[in-house]
Design a protein around this motif. Structure first.
Motif, PDB file in Angstrom:
ATOM      1  N   ARG A 188      12.128   0.135   6.578  1.00 44.51           N
ATOM      2  CA  ARG A 188      12.173   0.139   5.000  1.00 44.51           C
ATOM      3  C   ARG A 188      10.653   0.080   4.746  1.00 44.51           C
ATOM      4  O   ARG A 188      10.006  -0.841   5.119  1.00 44.51           O
ATOM      5  CB  ARG A 188      12.955  -0.781   4.445  1.00 44.51           C
ATOM      6  N   ASN A 189      10.283   0.830   3.637  1.00 40.87           N
ATOM      7  CA  ASN A 189       8.929   0.760   3.149  1.00 40.87           C
ATOM      8  C   ASN A 189       8.742  -0.249   1.937  1.00 40.87           C
ATOM      9  O   ASN A 189       9.894  -1.087   1.832  1.00 40.87           O
ATOM     10  CB  ASN A 189       8.641   2.044   2.412  1.00 40.87           C
ATOM     11  N   GLU A 190       7.558  -0.888   1.656  1.00 40.30           N
ATOM     12  CA  GLU A 190       7.213  -1.764   0.735  1.00 40.30           C
ATOM     13  C   GLU A 190       8.091  -1.933  -0.487  1.00 40.30           C
ATOM     14  O   GLU A 190       8.411  -2.735  -1.484  1.00 40.30           O
ATOM     15  CB  GLU A 190       5.793  -2.238   0.627  1.00 40.30           C
ATOM     16  N   ARG A 191       7.997  -0.522  -1.192  1.00 35.90           N
ATOM     17  CA  ARG A 191       8.645  -0.101  -2.371  1.00 35.90           C
ATOM     18  C   ARG A 191      10.165  -0.596  -2.495  1.00 35.90           C
ATOM     19  O   ARG A 191      10.708  -1.463  -3.386  1.00 35.90           O
ATOM     20  CB  ARG A 191       8.808   1.143  -2.660  1.00 35.90           C
ATOM     21  N   LEU A 193      11.463  -2.982  -0.294  1.00 38.01           N
ATOM     22  CA  LEU A 193      11.509  -4.495  -0.128  1.00 38.01           C
ATOM     23  C   LEU A 193      11.331  -5.231  -1.360  1.00 38.01           C
ATOM     24  O   LEU A 193      11.926  -6.225  -1.803  1.00 38.01           O
ATOM     25  CB  LEU A 193      10.560  -4.849   0.781  1.00 38.01           C
ATOM     26  N   ALA A 194      10.328  -4.642  -2.180  1.00 41.93           N
ATOM     27  CA  ALA A 194      10.279  -5.235  -3.340  1.00 41.93           C
ATOM     28  C   ALA A 194      11.021  -5.439  -4.423  1.00 41.93           C
ATOM     29  O   ALA A 194      11.396  -6.246  -4.961  1.00 41.93           O
ATOM     30  CB  ALA A 194       9.050  -4.597  -4.140  1.00 41.93           C
ATOM     31  N   GLN A 223      -1.173   0.763  -4.631  1.00 39.60           N
ATOM     32  CA  GLN A 223      -2.192  -0.286  -3.811  1.00 39.60           C
ATOM     33  C   GLN A 223      -3.510  -0.114  -3.984  1.00 39.60           C
ATOM     34  O   GLN A 223      -4.023   1.067  -3.826  1.00 39.60           O
ATOM     35  CB  GLN A 223      -1.762  -0.226  -2.210  1.00 39.60           C
ATOM     36  N   ARG A 228      -1.211  -5.106  -4.803  1.00 40.89           N
ATOM     37  CA  ARG A 228      -0.144  -4.216  -5.170  1.00 40.89           C
ATOM     38  C   ARG A 228       0.087  -4.493  -6.458  1.00 40.89           C
ATOM     39  O   ARG A 228       0.262  -5.387  -6.859  1.00 40.89           O
ATOM     40  CB  ARG A 228       0.782  -4.565  -4.288  1.00 40.89           C
ATOM     41  N   MET A 264       7.053 -11.782  -2.655  1.00 40.22           N
ATOM     42  CA  MET A 264       6.391 -10.180  -2.451  1.00 40.22           C
ATOM     43  C   MET A 264       4.968 -10.736  -1.757  1.00 40.22           C
ATOM     44  O   MET A 264       4.757 -10.210  -0.741  1.00 40.22           O
ATOM     45  CB  MET A 264       6.043  -9.409  -3.459  1.00 40.22           C
ATOM     46  N   LEU A 267       5.494 -11.684   1.770  1.00 38.24           N
ATOM     47  CA  LEU A 267       6.030 -10.973   2.805  1.00 38.24           C
ATOM     48  C   LEU A 267       4.844  -9.814   3.017  1.00 38.24           C
ATOM     49  O   LEU A 267       4.668  -9.439   3.983  1.00 38.24           O
ATOM     50  CB  LEU A 267       7.013 -10.129   2.139  1.00 38.24           C
ATOM     51  N   PHE A 268       4.257  -9.303   1.855  1.00 37.55           N
ATOM     52  CA  PHE A 268       3.178  -8.566   2.125  1.00 37.55           C
ATOM     53  C   PHE A 268       1.706  -8.836   2.625  1.00 37.55           C
ATOM     54  O   PHE A 268       0.912  -7.973   2.682  1.00 37.55           O
ATOM     55  CB  PHE A 268       2.961  -7.341   0.709  1.00 37.55           C
ATOM     56  N   VAL A 272      -0.001  -9.655  -5.675  1.00 37.50           N
ATOM     57  CA  VAL A 272       0.776  -8.875  -6.042  1.00 37.50           C
ATOM     58  C   VAL A 272       0.731  -8.740  -7.867  1.00 37.50           C
ATOM     59  O   VAL A 272       0.538 -10.223  -8.243  1.00 37.50           O
ATOM     60  CB  VAL A 272       2.186  -8.882  -5.995  1.00 37.50           C
TER      61      VAL A 272
END
Length: 296
Positions: A188-191, A193-194, A223, A228, A264, A267-268, A272
Motif C-alpha cells: 500500500r502507498n503512503e496516501r 496509510l495516511a 512530498q 509531507r 504518520m 511510520l513515514f 508531516v
C-alpha cells in the motif's frame, strides 16, 4: 532479493470475526504499526498486505476485515467480499479466535474457511486465561467443526508464542524466491496509510455510532524533501454528525488530527503537515459508486 535454495515465500491470510486482534497480531509480527486497531468492530475495512522478511522466509500477511453480520449495507457487503476473495488465493490461513467464548460470528467464519489449504486456529489473548486447562473444551469443540492443521495459542499484544507461530507457518509455504524487497513492508502507498491512521483516531476518540458513518479521503498528498503535506477530508453521513466530530471550539478534530499526524511521522519517518476538515456525503456507505471512489 533473496534467492536462497531453501528460501520460502507465500501468502498468509489472517481472518476472524471483528475485534479478535487480527490487526494487532499483524502489527506485532511486523514490529511496527501498519494495520490500524481499536476496540470497535469494523476498524479494518481494506485488505492490507504486511511483508515480513527473515533470512530464509518472506511472509506475505493479508489482514482482512472482520466478517460482518450486522448493519448489512453496501459497505459491509464489500468488506465480506474482500474476506471471501482473499481466502480463494492464499497458501496458509490463520483463523483468529478469543479463548473466552466461541460465538456464532466465529462459526460463520468457519464456514468460509478453505478445505484445500492449511488452516491454523490461532487462539489470541491466551495470556488472559489463568487456567490454561479451560482452553481444552474450546479446542475440542472447534476440532469437531473443522479439520484444523494445528492450533496455536498466542498473545499478539505481548508478542507471546509468535516465533513458534511463524516457524509453524513457514513449513507450509512454497519454496520460492522473495517477491518483494527485504526492506518493503506493504504493497500500500503512503496516501492509503495516511487515510487509515486518521480513520483509526476517529474510531478511538469518538462514541460508538459515529465511526461507522465515517470515511477518509486524502484530497492532496505532496512530498517536499523530508516534509509531507497532506490534505484530508473526513466524510460523514449526516449534517448532525459534523459537530460531534469537530467538538467544542474544534477541540475534538484537533486532537484526532494531532494524534494521526504523530503516527504518520513515526511510520513515514518524516515531518508531516496535516490539514483536515469534515464533509457531508449522505448515504455514502450504501452507495456503490461512492464506495468505489473511496477505494472499497
Amino acid at each position: 532479493m533473496n534467492t536462497t535454495r531453501n528460501f520460502r515465500c507465500g501468502t498468509v491470510a489472517i481472518v476472524g470475526r471483528p475485534n479478535v486482534g487480527k490487526s494487532t497480531l499483524l502489527n506485532h509480527i511486523l514490529g511496527l504499526k501498519l494495520s490500524i486497531t481499536s476496540r470497535k468492530a469494523q476498524t479494518t475495512r481494506h485488505r492490507l498486505l504486511g511483508i515480513h522478511t527473515t533470512a530464509d522466509t518472506q511472509f506475505l500477511f493479508v489482514d482482512t476485515p472482520g466478517f460482518q453480520q450486522k448493519h448489512v449495507n453496501a459497505l459491509n457487503r464489500s468488506l465480506n467480499r474482500t474476506v471471501t476473495q482473499v481466502l480463494s488465493d492464499i497458501d496458509v490461513v490463520l483463523f483468529v479466535v478469543e479463548p473466552q467464548n466461541l460465538t456464532d460470528a466465529d462459526r460463520k467464519v468457519v464456514t468460509l474457511l478453505p478445505r484445500n489449504q492449511p488452516v491454523f486456529m490461532v487462539i489470541n489473548k491466551a495470556d488472559l486465561m489463568e487456567d490454561k486447562g479451560k482452553l481444552l473444551p474450546l479446542i475440542e469443540t472447534m476440532s469437531q467443526e473443522f479439520p484444523f492443521t494445528g492450533i496455536i495459542p498466542v498473545s499478539a499484544k505481548r508478542s507471546l508464542n509468535l516465533d513458534q507461530l511463524l516457524e509453524t507457518v513457514r513449513e507450509h509455504l512454497p519454496e520460492q524466491a522473495a517477491i518483494y524487497g527485504e526492506d518493503e513492508l506493504t504493497d500500500r502507498n503512503e496516501r492509503f496509510l495516511a487515510a487509515e491512521l486518521l480513520r483509526e483516531k476517529i474510531f478511538r476518540l469518538l462514541g460508538d455510532e459515529i465511526p461507522y458513518s465515517v470515511a477518509v479521503e486524502i484530497e492532496k498528498f505532496e512530498q517536499e524533501g523530508n516534509l509531507r503535506r497532506i490534505h484530508a477530508a473526513i466524510i460523514v453521513d449526516k449534517e448532525s454528525q459534523k459537530p460531534m466530530l469537530i467538538g467544542k471550539g474544534g477541540e475534538k478534530l484537533k486532537r484526532i488530527s494531532t494524534e494521526a499526524r504523530q503516527d504518520m511521522e513515526k511510520l513515514f519517518d518524516s515531518k508531516v503537515w496535516l490539514e483536515t476538515w469534515v464533509k457531508v456525503k449522505g448515504g455514502w456507505a450504501d452507495d456503490e459508486r461512492a464506495l468505489k471512489s473511496l477505494g472499497y
